[in-house]
Design a protein around this motif. Sequence first.
Motif: not given
Length: 401
Positions: A152-153, A155-156, A252, A254, A257-258
Amino acid sequence: MQIWSIKDLNNLIGTTLQRQPALRGCWVTGEVSNFKHHMPSGHLYFTLKDGQASLRAVMFRSRAAAVPFVIGNGMKVLAHGDVRIYEKDGSIQLYVDELSPRGVGELSLALEQLKARLAAEGLGDAARKRCLPAYPSCVGIVTSSTGAALHDIVRVARRRNPQVRLVLAPAAVQGGEAPGEIVRALDRIGRWGLCDVIIVGRGGGSLEELWAFNTEEVARAVAACPVPVISAVGHEIDFTIADFVADLRAPTPSAAAELAIPSAEEMAGILAGVENRMKKALEGVFGRKRYQLDLLGQRPELRDPRRSLDMRIQKLGVMEERLRSAKTGLMTKKDDILHLFGSRLHALSPLAVLSRGYGVVQDDRGQVVCSVQDVNPGDHVGIRLTDGSLECEVETAIRDT
């Protein structure tokens, strides 16, 4: 028939117990009773019991110091250790090297106890939390290399800004080995010194599965990390001690990372805005300078330099005439003063006195004769007049009466 001494029999029992693999490194669950924290040794003594039996247990200070919760009677726990005999009194004991709460209620209690202790030390204070870097070039990640959190990290991060470098320090995030691995990974990536921010966390799970992030050793490692840390453990509703002491909590992985990685599109927009403001600022500066230059071009001395020079020459001539007039007046005034002082000095001069018919009498040694007693008849004297002198001989000295 063999007759045993108590010591020998206890030794045999102890040896027999040691030979049983099932009794070495075994897990035992039960309820704590007769709990005693011995001071000053720091050892823990208690009994584990269920509805049918009980077992004495001891946990030495070196192991007890790592227990992340406060133990109390009635608490259900899961203990790990070796079963051995205490030869002095012949009792069978569990020598505990690891202890954790058993059940959600006990886990929640341990969590609150640890949180309160860390809060008392100031590890959760907002004042010690650091701001995240606005434009990091390298982001560290501490999580499982096979977990969904890492994917997830990544990908973001790739969507937001592929230019940001990602560095993984893999660690188990669940189980008995997880806390130690997380601590070592944080220490390793923190000492590396090239990451601007670190994300530590994992995907969701039960309280027991997330417990590694509720341990005191992980909490202190997060707080002591020299790099700002984002804690991203579980889902939005999950909260761990790592979240409490981290510089920032993300709901989360994700979301972490945002928060950590700036959007390349947003950065491009910011740069475009800065460029536009710089252009406008330069145009404004150039406009003001151009206006000032036009004003300077309208000045007479620049439009007709000869005329300005003639005016300055004329002004210089006037000033020269004023200076000459002032000089003449000053010299005349000084001459008048000089003549006045000269007249005063002349009036005081002996020559002026002589010019009015007076003379100065001197004897033959040149001494001034002030009294008739200074000379005798027959002495030669000289009389100084204004235009010369007389040589005389004294015939008679007559003194006034």
